[in-house]
Write a protein that holds these residues in place. Structure first.
Motif: not given
Length: 134
Positions: A13, A16, A70-72, A8, A67
């Motif tokens: 992250k 973003r 987090f993923s799109e 990761s 955080i």
């Protein structure tokens, strides 16, 4: 083929999340007491120590877990929950009968006109009385 998952990238992250919160690097830097270049380096880092991550999370207004996880895709799914599936249709759940309200409004207008007519009659009567007294 390797089945190991790609590590990761915590810096991406953070970047973003910062962008989604409409925050510039300079603003985040100011909140952390550092400069924009340090934030740029931080956002290019694959790992960040927990103490620094905690202060970043606080500055961004999110949790450390937010955080880390987090993923799109989750952001897109989250915002899709706000879309109205019945776009173009109206949800008319009246708690009253609209025709009753219309009739009430009509009756109220009728009463107002009757009061107006009576006021005009009273005014004419008063003026006629004044003319007779002269």
């Amino acid at each position: 083929m390797s089945t190991l998952s790609k590590p990761s990238h915590i810096g991406r992250k953070i970047s973003r999340i910062r962008e989604l919160r409409d925050m510039k690097q300079e603003v985040l830097a100011q909140a952390l007491g550092t400069n924009q270049q340090a934030i740029s380096i931080l956002e290019n880092s694959e790992t960040i120590d927990d103490e620094k991550l905690n202060s970043i999370a606080k500055a961004l207004g999110v949790s450390v877990e937010a955080i880390k996880n987090f993923s799109e895709e989750s952001v897109i799914n989250y915002f899709n929950t706000f879309t109205d599936q019945s776009a173009g249709t109206f949800n008319n759940n009246c708690t009253f009968n609209p025709l009753d309200k219309l009739i009430e409004a009509y009756e109220e207008n009728k009463k107002l006109y009757e009061r107006l007519i009576q006021a005009e009659k009273d005014k004419v009567e008063y003026l006629e009385k004044i003319l007779k007294d002269k």
